[in-house]
Write an enzyme that holds these catalytic residues in place. Sequence first.
Site, PDB file in Angstrom:
ATOM      1  N   ASP A  13       0.855  -1.184   0.000  1.00  0.00           N
ATOM      2  CA  ASP A  13       0.000   0.000   0.000  1.00  0.00           C
ATOM      3  C   ASP A  13       0.899   1.245   0.000  1.00  0.00           C
ATOM      4  O   ASP A  13       2.078   1.157   0.341  1.00  0.00           O
ATOM      5  CB  ASP A  13      -0.893  -0.032   1.242  1.00  0.00           C
ATOM      6  CG  ASP A  13      -1.702   1.232   1.397  1.00  0.00           C
ATOM      7  OD1 ASP A  13      -2.440   1.584   0.462  1.00  0.00           O
ATOM      8  OD2 ASP A  13      -1.582   1.883   2.451  1.00  0.00           O
ATOM      9  N   ASP A  15      -0.099   5.181   0.903  1.00  0.00           N
ATOM     10  CA  ASP A  15      -0.254   6.168   1.987  1.00  0.00           C
ATOM     11  C   ASP A  15      -0.421   5.490   3.342  1.00  0.00           C
ATOM     12  O   ASP A  15      -1.300   4.651   3.518  1.00  0.00           O
ATOM     13  CB  ASP A  15      -1.456   7.072   1.702  1.00  0.00           C
ATOM     14  CG  ASP A  15      -1.305   7.822   0.383  1.00  0.00           C
ATOM     15  OD1 ASP A  15      -0.157   8.024  -0.059  1.00  0.00           O
ATOM     16  OD2 ASP A  15      -2.341   8.198  -0.201  1.00  0.00           O
ATOM     17  N   THR A  56      -2.818   1.211  -4.622  1.00  0.00           N
ATOM     18  CA  THR A  56      -3.291   2.333  -3.802  1.00  0.00           C
ATOM     19  C   THR A  56      -4.645   2.861  -4.273  1.00  0.00           C
ATOM     20  O   THR A  56      -4.903   2.966  -5.477  1.00  0.00           O
ATOM     21  CB  THR A  56      -2.222   3.460  -3.807  1.00  0.00           C
ATOM     22  OG1 THR A  56      -2.695   4.582  -3.058  1.00  0.00           O
ATOM     23  CG2 THR A  56      -1.867   3.926  -5.206  1.00  0.00           C
ATOM     24  N   GLN A  58      -6.860   5.923  -4.880  1.00  0.00           N
ATOM     25  CA  GLN A  58      -6.625   7.354  -5.098  1.00  0.00           C
ATOM     26  C   GLN A  58      -7.930   8.026  -5.506  1.00  0.00           C
ATOM     27  O   GLN A  58      -8.089   8.488  -6.645  1.00  0.00           O
ATOM     28  CB  GLN A  58      -5.510   7.564  -6.138  1.00  0.00           C
ATOM     29  CG  GLN A  58      -4.141   7.137  -5.630  1.00  0.00           C
ATOM     30  CD  GLN A  58      -3.682   7.921  -4.388  1.00  0.00           C
ATOM     31  OE1 GLN A  58      -3.971   9.101  -4.247  1.00  0.00           O
ATOM     32  NE2 GLN A  58      -2.977   7.246  -3.478  1.00  0.00           N
ATOM     33  N   ARG A 135      -8.812  -2.292   5.412  1.00  0.00           N
ATOM     34  CA  ARG A 135      -9.344  -2.531   4.072  1.00  0.00           C
ATOM     35  C   ARG A 135      -8.281  -3.098   3.127  1.00  0.00           C
ATOM     36  O   ARG A 135      -8.618  -3.831   2.196  1.00  0.00           O
ATOM     37  CB  ARG A 135      -9.979  -1.260   3.496  1.00  0.00           C
ATOM     38  CG  ARG A 135      -9.008  -0.156   3.197  1.00  0.00           C
ATOM     39  CD  ARG A 135      -9.757   1.083   2.757  1.00  0.00           C
ATOM     40  NE  ARG A 135      -8.813   2.164   2.497  1.00  0.00           N
ATOM     41  CZ  ARG A 135      -9.183   3.409   2.224  1.00  0.00           C
ATOM     42  NH1 ARG A 135     -10.458   3.713   2.170  1.00  0.00           N
ATOM     43  NH2 ARG A 135      -8.271   4.320   2.003  1.00  0.00           N
TER      44      ARG A 135
END
Length: 199
Positions: A13, A15, A56, A58, A135
């Site tokens: 992942d 962030d 990721t 976004q 998640r």
Amino acid sequence: MPHSRDPKLIVIDRDGTLNHDPEDYLRSPDDWQPLPGALEAVARLNQSGWRVVVATNQSGLGRGLFDIATLNDIHARMHKALALAGGRVEAVFFCPHAPEDECDCRKPAPGLYLQISQRLGVPLAQMVAVGDSVRDAQAARAAGCEAHLVLTGQSLAHRDGTPVPGLPAGVTVHPDLTAFADAIVARTGAAVSDQMGHS
Ligand SMILES: [Zn+2]
């Protein structure tokens, strides 16, 4: 390269796992700041024979908060910083959708992992996923990948040992990406004993 009998692929992942979680959306290259030790962790994984890709969400794209050119600039900064640390992420897979789009690639949906498996030709069962939020783990487990959680970013509050609500069964928890890399590298048999022990 040690032990290359299996395709070894880590799906990481972005962030909160690789870089500091933005307060709302990370929308300029200057906002991209690596977490301590994270780039070096990727480099160590690479050195022990692991390919690494990023997956990721976004949704800022879907909301019009930044455009693809800006996202590419952010990732150029990320790739450059990784290269300086001796690491390499070979591709970034992202979900550009907002939650209300009800797509099948926004985590916790498994779509990004399925895309990665198809595009790179690596079976889902041989992919190792790591992220900072439940998640991420849910998406990885739904896709049939091995899943790991790091207690940074969204899960930082659980460093105190409190259980992470909603975490699927069979997910391994680590303090941070350095500890995750320690565990993976140790298990894959690379000679890293002189680097172990820091967290
Ligand atoms: Zn999507």
